[in-house]
Write a protein that holds these residues in place. Structure first.
Motif, PDB file in Angstrom:
ATOM      1  N   ALA A 175       1.218  -1.128  -0.109  1.00 56.94           N
ATOM      2  CA  ALA A 175      -0.252   0.036  -0.244  1.00 56.94           C
ATOM      3  C   ALA A 175       1.383   1.126   0.165  1.00 56.94           C
ATOM      4  CB  ALA A 175      -0.835   0.155   1.398  1.00 56.94           C
ATOM      5  N   ARG A 176       2.052   1.773   0.747  1.00 56.83           N
ATOM      6  CA  ARG A 176       3.105   2.775   1.073  1.00 56.83           C
ATOM      7  C   ARG A 176       3.120   2.836  -0.611  1.00 56.83           C
ATOM      8  NH1 ARG A 176       7.071   4.494   4.916  1.00 56.83           N
ATOM      9  NH2 ARG A 176       9.287   4.779   4.078  1.00 56.83           N
ATOM     10  N   ASN A 177       3.642   1.354  -1.528  1.00 59.90           N
ATOM     11  CA  ASN A 177       5.466   1.845  -3.024  1.00 59.90           C
ATOM     12  C   ASN A 177       3.228   2.488  -3.650  1.00 59.90           C
ATOM     13  OD1 ASN A 177       7.153   1.016  -1.969  1.00 59.90           O
ATOM     14  ND2 ASN A 177       6.354  -0.931  -2.246  1.00 59.90           N
ATOM     15  N   ALA A 178       2.098   1.706  -3.565  1.00 61.25           N
ATOM     16  CA  ALA A 178       0.884   2.465  -4.604  1.00 61.25           C
ATOM     17  C   ALA A 178       0.702   3.358  -4.327  1.00 61.25           C
ATOM     18  CB  ALA A 178      -0.202   1.279  -3.816  1.00 61.25           C
ATOM     19  N   ASN A 179       0.448   3.709  -3.410  1.00 56.56           N
ATOM     20  CA  ASN A 179      -0.454   5.526  -3.225  1.00 56.56           C
ATOM     21  C   ASN A 179       1.373   6.553  -2.729  1.00 56.56           C
ATOM     22  OD1 ASN A 179      -2.636   5.033  -2.407  1.00 56.56           O
ATOM     23  ND2 ASN A 179      -1.849   4.106  -0.589  1.00 56.56           N
ATOM     24  N   TRP A 180       2.704   5.817  -3.197  1.00 56.41           N
ATOM     25  CA  TRP A 180       3.594   7.016  -3.054  1.00 56.41           C
ATOM     26  C   TRP A 180       3.731   8.135  -4.205  1.00 56.41           C
ATOM     27  CZ3 TRP A 180       8.382   6.165   0.367  1.00 56.41           C
ATOM     28  CH2 TRP A 180       9.148   6.726   0.176  1.00 56.41           C
ATOM     29  N   ASP A 181       2.997   7.603  -5.274  1.00 61.35           N
ATOM     30  CA  ASP A 181       3.649   8.698  -6.313  1.00 61.35           C
ATOM     31  C   ASP A 181       2.164   9.748  -6.233  1.00 61.35           C
ATOM     32  OD1 ASP A 181       5.909   7.686  -7.359  1.00 61.35           O
ATOM     33  OD2 ASP A 181       4.735   6.812  -9.072  1.00 61.35           O
ATOM     34  N   ARG A 182       1.269   8.689  -5.550  1.00 62.08           N
ATOM     35  CA  ARG A 182      -0.426   9.730  -5.231  1.00 62.08           C
ATOM     36  C   ARG A 182      -0.392  10.897  -4.336  1.00 62.08           C
ATOM     37  NH1 ARG A 182      -4.061   9.786  -1.667  1.00 62.08           N
ATOM     38  NH2 ARG A 182      -3.681   7.702  -1.122  1.00 62.08           N
ATOM     39  N   ASN A 183       0.855  10.363  -3.331  1.00 64.59           N
ATOM     40  CA  ASN A 183       0.727  11.128  -1.968  1.00 64.59           C
ATOM     41  C   ASN A 183       1.302  12.468  -2.611  1.00 64.59           C
ATOM     42  OD1 ASN A 183      -1.015  10.126   0.081  1.00 64.59           O
ATOM     43  ND2 ASN A 183      -0.072   8.700   0.641  1.00 64.59           N
ATOM     44  N   LEU A 184       2.721  11.657  -3.387  1.00 66.19           N
ATOM     45  CA  LEU A 184       4.019  13.191  -2.985  1.00 66.19           C
ATOM     46  C   LEU A 184       3.302  14.291  -4.212  1.00 66.19           C
ATOM     47  CD1 LEU A 184       7.134  10.826  -3.814  1.00 66.19           C
ATOM     48  CD2 LEU A 184       6.380  12.319  -1.863  1.00 66.19           C
ATOM     49  N   GLU A 185       2.511  13.614  -5.316  1.00 70.84           N
ATOM     50  CA  GLU A 185       1.655  14.528  -6.081  1.00 70.84           C
ATOM     51  C   GLU A 185       0.911  15.654  -4.944  1.00 70.84           C
ATOM     52  OE1 GLU A 185       2.137  15.198  -9.315  1.00 70.84           O
ATOM     53  OE2 GLU A 185       0.684  16.329  -9.949  1.00 70.84           O
ATOM     54  N   THR A 186      -0.193  15.109  -4.543  1.00 64.52           N
ATOM     55  CA  THR A 186      -1.223  15.733  -3.853  1.00 64.52           C
ATOM     56  C   THR A 186      -0.062  16.797  -2.978  1.00 64.52           C
ATOM     57  OG1 THR A 186      -2.381  14.493  -3.090  1.00 64.52           O
ATOM     58  CG2 THR A 186      -2.354  15.783  -1.428  1.00 64.52           C
ATOM     59  N   ALA A 187       1.199  16.302  -2.470  1.00 58.99           N
ATOM     60  CA  ALA A 187       2.139  16.820  -1.597  1.00 58.99           C
ATOM     61  C   ALA A 187       2.424  18.773  -2.496  1.00 58.99           C
ATOM     62  CB  ALA A 187       3.281  16.922  -0.581  1.00 58.99           C
ATOM     63  N   PHE A 188       3.199  18.157  -3.931  1.00 62.33           N
ATOM     64  CA  PHE A 188       3.689  19.427  -4.583  1.00 62.33           C
ATOM     65  C   PHE A 188       2.408  19.957  -4.486  1.00 62.33           C
ATOM     66  CE2 PHE A 188       3.456  20.747  -9.053  1.00 62.33           C
ATOM     67  CZ  PHE A 188       5.100  21.136  -8.911  1.00 62.33           C
ATOM     68  N   GLU A 189       1.253  19.736  -5.191  1.00 62.65           N
ATOM     69  CA  GLU A 189       0.116  20.494  -5.592  1.00 62.65           C
ATOM     70  C   GLU A 189      -0.688  21.603  -4.808  1.00 62.65           C
ATOM     71  OE1 GLU A 189      -1.386  21.142  -8.283  1.00 62.65           O
ATOM     72  OE2 GLU A 189      -0.040  20.013  -9.025  1.00 62.65           O
ATOM     73  N   ALA A 190       0.228  21.140  -3.235  1.00 71.24           N
ATOM     74  CA  ALA A 190       0.076  21.707  -2.485  1.00 71.24           C
ATOM     75  C   ALA A 190       0.233  22.707  -1.964  1.00 71.24           C
ATOM     76  CB  ALA A 190      -0.629  20.633  -1.223  1.00 71.24           C
TER      77      ALA A 190
END
Ligand SMILES: Cc1cc2nc3c(=O)[nH]c(=O)nc-3n(C[C@H](O)[C@H](O)[C@H](O)COP(=O)(O)O)c2cc1C
Length: 194
Positions: A175-190
């Motif tokens: 799950a950590r790996n599966a969500n890694w890119d999505r979470n980093l994209e959310t941080a970038f957009e924030a």
């Protein structure tokens, strides 16, 4: 905007560190400037001393404040926005950041006759092991919002938000790996949209 980032994670070997770096890249893409307090790296003292406690408990605004506290308060007052980035530890922030509030949110600065500037924005970015769905189900998400937004930010800022980058536990590496890119994209957009 001038953004003050208060960051609290004990290790660079963490997802939280990657989230911080993505957020900063987003800020830079939008042309914002930033200051960073990396509380563990700074070895920021987070146990309130007896003298500090007595100053708060007796509402003694005239008692002197430690230099490290004044330095943090000056960073706030020279910023337009404040951002907190940290991992969720037992539904709270790490003790390092909780202690930062104990010491920096002083009488005459954050409450009483406040000298703290009312900031335009506050953004809280929490990194959670659990899924957001589970945090909501157990009331933990609401608890985090109540403490961080309802109490600590309160009306000290004009607008405020808390976002959770979830499912990051090493316990479930898939799950950590599966969500890694999505979470980093959310941080970038924030950072880009701040
Ligand atoms: C002491 C401790 C307490 C934690 N408590 C919680 C918690 O209450 N809720 C949660 O979702 N994750 C919790 N976690 C997981 C952390 O948020 C964890 O650091 C994160 O999922 C992984 O990100 P990292 O690589 O940046 O540390 C806890 C972790 C530690 C070490």
């Amino acid at each position: 905007m001038r953004v003050f980032i208060v960051y609290a994670h004990p290790s660079e070997d963490s997802f939280t560190r990657h989230a911080r770096d993505s957020f900063i890249r987003g800020l830079e893409a939008a042309g914002h400037s930033y200051m960073l307090s990396d509380l563990y790296k700074m070895e920021f003292r987070t146990d309130i001393s007896e003298a500090e406690y007595l100053r708060e408990a007796n509402f003694n605004e005239g008692a002197p404040l430690p230099e490290d506290v004044v330095a943090e308060q000056n960073k706030i007052n020279s910023s337009d926005a404040i951002v907190f980035i940290y991992p969720v530890f037992w539904t709270e922030a790490p003790a390092k950041l909780v202690g930062w509030f104990d010491r920096v949110w002083t009488f005459g600065f954050a409450y009483g006759n406040r000298s703290m500037k009312q900031l335009e924005k506050a953004l809280i970015i929490c990194i959670a092991g659990h899924s957001l769905q589970r945090l909501k189900e157990y009331g933990h998400f609401d608890a985090m919002k109540t403490v961080m937004l309802g109490d600590r930010m309160f009306d000290r800022v004009k607008s405020k938000d808390l976002i959770v980058l979830d499912s990051t536990s090493k316990y479930d590496a898939e799950a950590r790996n599966a969500n890694w890119d999505r979470n980093l994209e959310t941080a970038f957009e924030a950072g880009r949209r701040l």
